[in-house]
Design a protein around this motif. Structure first.
Motif, PDB file in Angstrom:
ATOM      1  N   GLU A   1       0.841  -1.191   0.000  1.00 33.15           N
ATOM      2  CA  GLU A   1       0.000   0.000   0.000  1.00 33.15           C
ATOM      3  C   GLU A   1       0.879   1.244   0.000  1.00 33.15           C
ATOM      4  OE1 GLU A   1      -2.558  -0.094   3.420  1.00 33.15           O
ATOM      5  OE2 GLU A   1      -2.894  -2.256   3.241  1.00 33.15           O
ATOM      6  N   LEU A   2       0.436   2.264  -0.695  1.00 33.53           N
ATOM      7  CA  LEU A   2       1.055   3.588  -0.626  1.00 33.53           C
ATOM      8  C   LEU A   2       0.075   4.531   0.056  1.00 33.53           C
ATOM      9  CD1 LEU A   2       2.759   3.930  -4.128  1.00 33.53           C
ATOM     10  CD2 LEU A   2       3.837   3.468  -1.923  1.00 33.53           C
ATOM     11  N   CYS A   3       0.592   5.347   0.987  1.00 37.20           N
ATOM     12  CA  CYS A   3      -0.254   6.186   1.829  1.00 37.20           C
ATOM     13  C   CYS A   3       0.327   7.588   1.919  1.00 37.20           C
ATOM     14  CB  CYS A   3      -0.356   5.618   3.241  1.00 37.20           C
ATOM     15  SG  CYS A   3      -0.617   3.831   3.350  1.00 37.20           S
ATOM     16  N   THR A   4      -0.536   8.554   2.126  1.00 40.43           N
ATOM     17  CA  THR A   4      -0.101   9.889   2.520  1.00 40.43           C
ATOM     18  C   THR A   4      -0.238   9.987   4.038  1.00 40.43           C
ATOM     19  OG1 THR A   4      -2.279  10.931   2.374  1.00 40.43           O
ATOM     20  CG2 THR A   4      -1.016  10.741   0.331  1.00 40.43           C
ATOM     21  N   ASP A   5      -0.056  11.193   4.560  1.00 47.03           N
ATOM     22  CA  ASP A   5      -0.196  11.373   6.007  1.00 47.03           C
ATOM     23  C   ASP A   5      -1.656  11.458   6.442  1.00 47.03           C
ATOM     24  OD1 ASP A   5       2.530  11.344   6.373  1.00 47.03           O
ATOM     25  OD2 ASP A   5       2.726  13.524   6.136  1.00 47.03           O
ATOM     26  N   ALA A   6      -2.564  11.594   5.505  1.00 46.88           N
ATOM     27  CA  ALA A   6      -3.978  11.754   5.847  1.00 46.88           C
ATOM     28  C   ALA A   6      -4.587  10.417   6.252  1.00 46.88           C
ATOM     29  CB  ALA A   6      -4.737  12.334   4.660  1.00 46.88           C
ATOM     30  N   PRO A   7      -5.478  10.398   7.235  1.00 45.95           N
ATOM     31  CA  PRO A   7      -6.166   9.152   7.606  1.00 45.95           C
ATOM     32  C   PRO A   7      -6.979   8.614   6.430  1.00 45.95           C
ATOM     33  CG  PRO A   7      -6.485  10.860   9.284  1.00 45.95           C
ATOM     34  CD  PRO A   7      -5.868  11.529   8.106  1.00 45.95           C
ATOM     35  N   GLY A   8      -6.989   7.299   6.282  1.00 46.67           N
ATOM     36  CA  GLY A   8      -7.764   6.659   5.231  1.00 46.67           C
ATOM     37  C   GLY A   8      -7.229   6.862   3.831  1.00 46.67           C
ATOM     38  N   SER A   9      -5.965   7.262   3.709  1.00 46.48           N
ATOM     39  CA  SER A   9      -5.410   7.591   2.392  1.00 46.48           C
ATOM     40  C   SER A   9      -4.727   6.416   1.703  1.00 46.48           C
ATOM     41  CB  SER A   9      -4.401   8.730   2.532  1.00 46.48           C
ATOM     42  OG  SER A   9      -3.284   8.313   3.328  1.00 46.48           O
ATOM     43  N   CYS A  10      -4.589   5.273   2.375  1.00 50.78           N
ATOM     44  CA  CYS A  10      -3.817   4.164   1.810  1.00 50.78           C
ATOM     45  C   CYS A  10      -4.553   3.532   0.637  1.00 50.78           C
ATOM     46  CB  CYS A  10      -3.533   3.116   2.872  1.00 50.78           C
ATOM     47  SG  CYS A  10      -2.461   3.710   4.200  1.00 50.78           S
TER      48      CYS A  10
ATOM     49  N   THR B   1       9.153  -2.422  -6.905  1.00 49.86           N
ATOM     50  CA  THR B   1       8.722  -1.124  -7.415  1.00 49.86           C
ATOM     51  C   THR B   1       7.202  -1.045  -7.344  1.00 49.86           C
ATOM     52  OG1 THR B   1      10.613  -0.978  -8.909  1.00 49.86           O
ATOM     53  CG2 THR B   1       8.723   0.422  -9.400  1.00 49.86           C
ATOM     54  N   LEU B   2       6.693   0.057  -6.782  1.00 54.31           N
ATOM     55  CA  LEU B   2       5.264   0.231  -6.539  1.00 54.31           C
ATOM     56  C   LEU B   2       4.737   1.400  -7.361  1.00 54.31           C
ATOM     57  CD1 LEU B   2       5.333  -0.075  -2.635  1.00 54.31           C
ATOM     58  CD2 LEU B   2       4.951  -1.901  -4.312  1.00 54.31           C
ATOM     59  N   ARG B   3       3.534   1.215  -7.942  1.00 53.00           N
ATOM     60  CA  ARG B   3       2.919   2.272  -8.750  1.00 53.00           C
ATOM     61  C   ARG B   3       1.436   2.396  -8.401  1.00 53.00           C
ATOM     62  NH1 ARG B   3       6.810   3.085 -12.696  1.00 53.00           N
ATOM     63  NH2 ARG B   3       8.102   1.246 -13.155  1.00 53.00           N
ATOM     64  N   THR B   4       0.995   3.630  -8.215  1.00 54.45           N
ATOM     65  CA  THR B   4      -0.428   3.959  -8.096  1.00 54.45           C
ATOM     66  C   THR B   4      -0.632   5.329  -8.733  1.00 54.45           C
ATOM     67  OG1 THR B   4      -0.301   5.140  -5.993  1.00 54.45           O
ATOM     68  CG2 THR B   4      -0.614   2.750  -5.873  1.00 54.45           C
ATOM     69  N   SER B   5      -1.889   5.698  -8.872  1.00 52.48           N
ATOM     70  CA  SER B   5      -2.173   7.006  -9.461  1.00 52.48           C
ATOM     71  C   SER B   5      -1.746   8.151  -8.555  1.00 52.48           C
ATOM     72  CB  SER B   5      -3.670   7.126  -9.775  1.00 52.48           C
ATOM     73  OG  SER B   5      -4.432   6.964  -8.584  1.00 52.48           O
ATOM     74  N   HIS B   6      -1.597   7.881  -7.266  1.00 54.72           N
ATOM     75  CA  HIS B   6      -1.190   8.953  -6.347  1.00 54.72           C
ATOM     76  C   HIS B   6       0.183   8.684  -5.740  1.00 54.72           C
ATOM     77  CE1 HIS B   6      -2.210   6.094  -3.256  1.00 54.72           C
ATOM     78  NE2 HIS B   6      -2.121   6.967  -2.265  1.00 54.72           N
ATOM     79  N   ALA B   7       1.028   7.933  -6.447  1.00 55.48           N
ATOM     80  CA  ALA B   7       2.351   7.611  -5.913  1.00 55.48           C
ATOM     81  C   ALA B   7       3.174   8.865  -5.641  1.00 55.48           C
ATOM     82  CB  ALA B   7       3.095   6.696  -6.887  1.00 55.48           C
ATOM     83  N   HIS B   8       2.941   9.921  -6.435  1.00 53.92           N
ATOM     84  CA  HIS B   8       3.722  11.147  -6.240  1.00 53.92           C
ATOM     85  C   HIS B   8       3.389  11.841  -4.924  1.00 53.92           C
ATOM     86  CE1 HIS B   8      -0.104  12.357  -8.002  1.00 53.92           C
ATOM     87  NE2 HIS B   8       0.110  13.583  -7.523  1.00 53.92           N
ATOM     88  N   GLU B   9       2.251  11.492  -4.311  1.00 55.76           N
ATOM     89  CA  GLU B   9       1.864  12.104  -3.039  1.00 55.76           C
ATOM     90  C   GLU B   9       2.240  11.245  -1.839  1.00 55.76           C
ATOM     91  OE1 GLU B   9      -2.310  12.448  -3.422  1.00 55.76           O
ATOM     92  OE2 GLU B   9      -2.241  14.186  -4.773  1.00 55.76           O
ATOM     93  N   ALA B  10       2.657  10.020  -2.081  1.00 52.63           N
ATOM     94  CA  ALA B  10       2.871   9.067  -0.982  1.00 52.63           C
ATOM     95  C   ALA B  10       3.982   9.529  -0.046  1.00 52.63           C
ATOM     96  CB  ALA B  10       3.203   7.691  -1.539  1.00 52.63           C
ATOM     97  N   THR B  11       3.769   9.274   1.232  1.00 57.05           N
ATOM     98  CA  THR B  11       4.786   9.576   2.239  1.00 57.05           C
ATOM     99  C   THR B  11       5.207   8.331   3.014  1.00 57.05           C
ATOM    100  OG1 THR B  11       3.073  10.104   3.874  1.00 57.05           O
ATOM    101  CG2 THR B  11       3.947  11.927   2.532  1.00 57.05           C
ATOM    102  N   ARG B  12       4.496   7.217   2.845  1.00 56.67           N
ATOM    103  CA  ARG B  12       4.831   5.994   3.569  1.00 56.67           C
ATOM    104  C   ARG B  12       4.344   4.778   2.787  1.00 56.67           C
ATOM    105  NH1 ARG B  12      -0.025   5.200   7.229  1.00 56.67           N
ATOM    106  NH2 ARG B  12      -1.386   6.946   6.684  1.00 56.67           N
ATOM    107  N   VAL B  13       4.962   3.645   3.111  1.00 54.46           N
ATOM    108  CA  VAL B  13       4.637   2.365   2.479  1.00 54.46           C
ATOM    109  C   VAL B  13       4.214   1.385   3.563  1.00 54.46           C
ATOM    110  CG1 VAL B  13       5.510   0.429   1.103  1.00 54.46           C
ATOM    111  CG2 VAL B  13       6.344   2.744   0.667  1.00 54.46           C
ATOM    112  N   ARG B  14       3.123   0.671   3.305  1.00 60.12           N
ATOM    113  CA  ARG B  14       2.708  -0.409   4.202  1.00 60.12           C
ATOM    114  C   ARG B  14       2.669  -1.709   3.412  1.00 60.12           C
ATOM    115  NH1 ARG B  14      -2.431   1.892   7.646  1.00 60.12           N
ATOM    116  NH2 ARG B  14      -3.558   0.872   5.942  1.00 60.12           N
ATOM    117  N   TYR B  15       2.950  -2.796   4.128  1.00 60.11           N
ATOM    118  CA  TYR B  15       2.873  -4.125   3.512  1.00 60.11           C
ATOM    119  C   TYR B  15       2.206  -5.083   4.485  1.00 60.11           C
ATOM    120  CZ  TYR B  15       4.270  -8.731   1.811  1.00 60.11           C
ATOM    121  OH  TYR B  15       4.258 -10.036   1.383  1.00 60.11           O
ATOM    122  N   CYS B  16       1.270  -5.876   3.974  1.00 59.39           N
ATOM    123  CA  CYS B  16       0.561  -6.887   4.774  1.00 59.39           C
ATOM    124  C   CYS B  16      -0.078  -6.245   6.005  1.00 59.39           C
ATOM    125  CB  CYS B  16       1.505  -8.021   5.180  1.00 59.39           C
ATOM    126  SG  CYS B  16       1.649  -9.247   3.897  1.00 59.39           S
TER     127      CYS B  16
END
Length: 676
Positions: free
Chosen positions: A601-610, A623-638
């Motif tokens: 998952e790619l997430c920003t700092d906002a709640p519910g953004s993952c 390598t991870l890609r999403t439409s909002h990857a340029h805004e991501a500030t953290r990565v989650r896995y599992c």
């Protein structure tokens, strides 16, 4: 209050002791034939002593008596103090045996035979550490084939105490592994030692101290808990409980009431334990038979885990109210806080045990007496279990006054949260299991400790970090300053999710990962993929034992292997993508069941953004890609209670190990890292 502390039980015990002394004149002669043991109970036939470190030996002897101990041609002596306690140290021994230990003081002598010297492990935690071999995968075959004289087992009795104990209150026994002894022993602990012995060929001593459903706080000594700075009020109550239980319960009731008054949505003056304010709230009539509230046919309670208030009234005459009394409530699932006439009188943890609370003198009154109970349920059935016929005031003259007017109930909104636990509670209190199950081990020599716990603390991940560090520090202060700690990360449990979610289980796994990573003598065992979505007690403890042994080979014995599967070393933005690098990879990364790994998952700092991200494998990177990857500030896995995790490493020797759950921030990527 325990049954042993009930006044009637105390009177019975004293009468029984007196009867035995009168009826058994042979007791003094028997005492001369079988003198009290000189050695602490840990030192008995078939025990395993820790190799390669000075051997601390201790026990009790007549005050001032000199005690001499001999083992494997080595000897030492010590003088018993005014309290009879003595301790001596023997030089370190290499692995081997069997040996004989002899302790003598004056004319008294104790001999302990068939001692082995090897590595001793403390295995502790809640139900997944307690889970016995007979409940594990392929149990019948495992039990039938068990037989290893070089693995010895000791199960610590499940005892809760409000002050630290010097020895066990129930018998304990070291037993070599065979089909009988292994059946009821901890499966995780046993399979760990069996696997480890394949590469560390020495005798193994296993000490299992576990309690199903226990939180971490009961396993930590009170002085260490005080260093956290947020439990002083509860610890003050615990100290008082040891000398004046009734006063401590009343004090705790006031602390509990303060907590309630500060809850979201609690209006001023809403005090359900106080008859003067009980008009507040939506009170309804409870079924006469009571029982689990999930079976009442009330939609709000059909699958409710949380708090429910109960109240009733009992009428007494003046003569009845003047007597000593015990309030009997029967079982409650799983934690109650109980008041009579507005004063706290008791709180107990545990779904199966009845509640019996001695009432302070002068609390009862002629006419109506209000009984109010708050019940917290966190899992499956909840409430005053009934039957209602168990509920009564038992007076000193033997009269039983039923609570026959029926109960009313009031549901507490979930957002109120969970209440504080009374500090004297067994598996949910403070220091109680340390006092009754860890302190009696004394300073017995250990090679390390295994810790499998956390399910009961998933609601407080931020607090758990400090508590896990405190447990580590506390046990190191008792057993050894560099004691290794092997932590089992929570396994998956529950149904998988189709979209990113917030998860208390995932939060706690991340705390376990972070605390383990900060200390070289702490190892983390990833178990996310060997859970059971339908059972909080996964049965594949053989694979868990194999992974525990692998971590021990690295953390404890210094073997140059990756201890527990691929771990993230960093994540950074690379154009319109995010790249996660991994270390501790044996062979190469591989995704099972698909062309690319799932669960990133790619997430920003906002709640519910993952958002779930498309992943691509390239050597030891993802390598991870999403439409909002340029805004991501953290990565989650599992990241879920029971996520689907498909990223492993793989080498020529087998399928490898899973990458465990994690959350990491993004960092800038160096220029020479941009090319894949």
């Amino acid at each position: 209050m325990t049954h042993a502390s009930h006044p009637a039980v105390g009177r019975f015990t004293r009468c029984l002791a007196a009867a035995v002394l009168v009826a058994a004149p042979w007791l003094p002669a028997l005492a001369q034939q079988a003198p009290a043991p000189l050695l602490h109970t840990m030192f008995q036939d078939h025990a395993v002593l820790q190799r390669d470190q000075p051997l601390r030996v201790w026990g009790l002897a007549p005050p001032g008596e000199t005690v001499r101990i001999e083992l494997a041609g080595r000897s030492a002596s010590a003088r018993a103090g005014a309290d009879g306690r003595w301790q001596a140290a023997l030089p370190a021994l290499e692995a081997g045996g069997p040996h004989t230990l002899v302790a003598s003081a004056g004319k008294a002598q104790q001999t302990v035979s068939d001692l082995l010297v090897g590595d001793v492990w403390l295995c502790s935690g809640q139900s997944n550490m307690e889970l016995q071999v007979w409940r594990s995968l392929d149990a019948r075959a495992e039990i039938a084939s068990a037989g290893n004289d070089r693995i010895r087992l000791l199960t610590v009795p499940q005892v809760s105490e409000v002050s630290a104990q010097a020895t066990f209150s129930r018998p304990v026994q070291w037993r070599p592994v065979d089909s009988e002894s292994v059946r009821d022993f901890s499966a995780a602990c046993y399979f760990y030692a069996r696997e480890l012995q394949k590469t560390v060929d020495v005798p193994m001593g296993l000490v299992n101290a576990a309690w199903g459903g226990s939180r971490i706080e009961p396993w930590i000594g009170a002085p260490t808990l005080r260093t956290l700075g947020r439990l002083d009020g509860e610890l003050d109550v615990l100290e008082r409980f040891a000398v004046d239980p009734a006063a401590a319960v009343a004090q705790w009731g006031r602390l509990w009431q303060d907590w309630w008054s500060g809850r979201p949505g609690v209006s001023a003056g809403d005090a359900p334990w106080d008859a003067a304010t009980q008009a507040a709230g939506n009170w309804r009539q409870a079924p006469a038979a009571l029982g689990a509230w999930e079976r009442w046919g009330v939609p709000e309670l059909a699958e409710f885990n949380g708090m429910v208030w109960y109240r009733t009234t009992v009428e007494l005459t003046a003569a009845q109210a003047a007597q000593d009394a015990v309030l009997a409530l029967g079982p409650a699932d799983e934690i109650d806080m109980t008041w009579v006439n507005g004063q706290g009188v008791g709180s107990t943890y545990g779904a199966g045990s009845g509640r019996e609370y001695t009432l302070p003198a002068g609390l009862l009154r002629e006419g109506g007496n209000e009984v109010v109970v708050n019940v917290l349920d966190t899992y499956r059935d909840g409430g005053l279990a009934g039957p209602a016929t168990l509920h009564a005031l038992v007076l000193a003259d033997g009269t039983r006054v039923p609570l026959a007017q029926g109960w009313e109930y009031r549901i507490v909104p979930r957002e109120a949260g969970n209440p504080p636990r009374a500090p004297w509670q067994s598996a949910a209190g403070l220091s109680t299991l340390y006092n009754g199950m860890i302190a009696p081990l004394g300073h017995y020599g250990l090679r390390g400790a295994l810790w499998y716990q956390g399910e009961s603390n998933t609601g407080e991940p931020d607090e758990y970090a400090d508590l896990l560090r405190a447990l580590r520090d506390d046990w190191r202060a008792r057993f050894s300053p560099d004691l290794p700690l092997l932590v089992v990360q929570l396994a998956g449990f529950g149904m998988p999710n189709s979209a990113p979610v917030e998860s208390g289980w995932a939060d706690l796994r991340e705390v376990q990962r972070a605390v383990a990573a900060e200390d070289a003598r702490t190892g983390l065992v990833v178990a996310i993929d060997i859970g059971d979505r339908y059972d909080i007690h996964p049965t594949n403890k053989q694979e868990l034992g194999r992974r525990l042994a692998r971590v021990a080979r690295h953390v404890v014995y210094g073997e140059a292997i990756a201890p527990s599967g691929p771990v993230p070393t960093g994540a950074s933005r690379n154009g319109d993508a995010v790249v996660v690098a991994f270390g501790d990879v044996e062979g190469t990364l591989v995704a099972y069941g698909a062309d690319a790994p799932l669960g990133f998952e790619l997430c920003t700092d906002a709640p519910g953004s993952c958002r779930f991200a498309r992943a691509e494998l390239w050597h030891n990177r993802v390598t991870l890609r999403t439409s909002h990857a340029h805004e991501a500030t953290r990565v989650r896995y599992c990241w879920a209670d029971s996520p689907v995790c498909t990223l492993f490493d793989r080498n020529d020797s087998g399928p490898g190990m899973p990458a465990g759950p994690f959350e990491i921030p993004l960092s800038p990527m160096a220029e020479d890292d941009h090319a894949r």
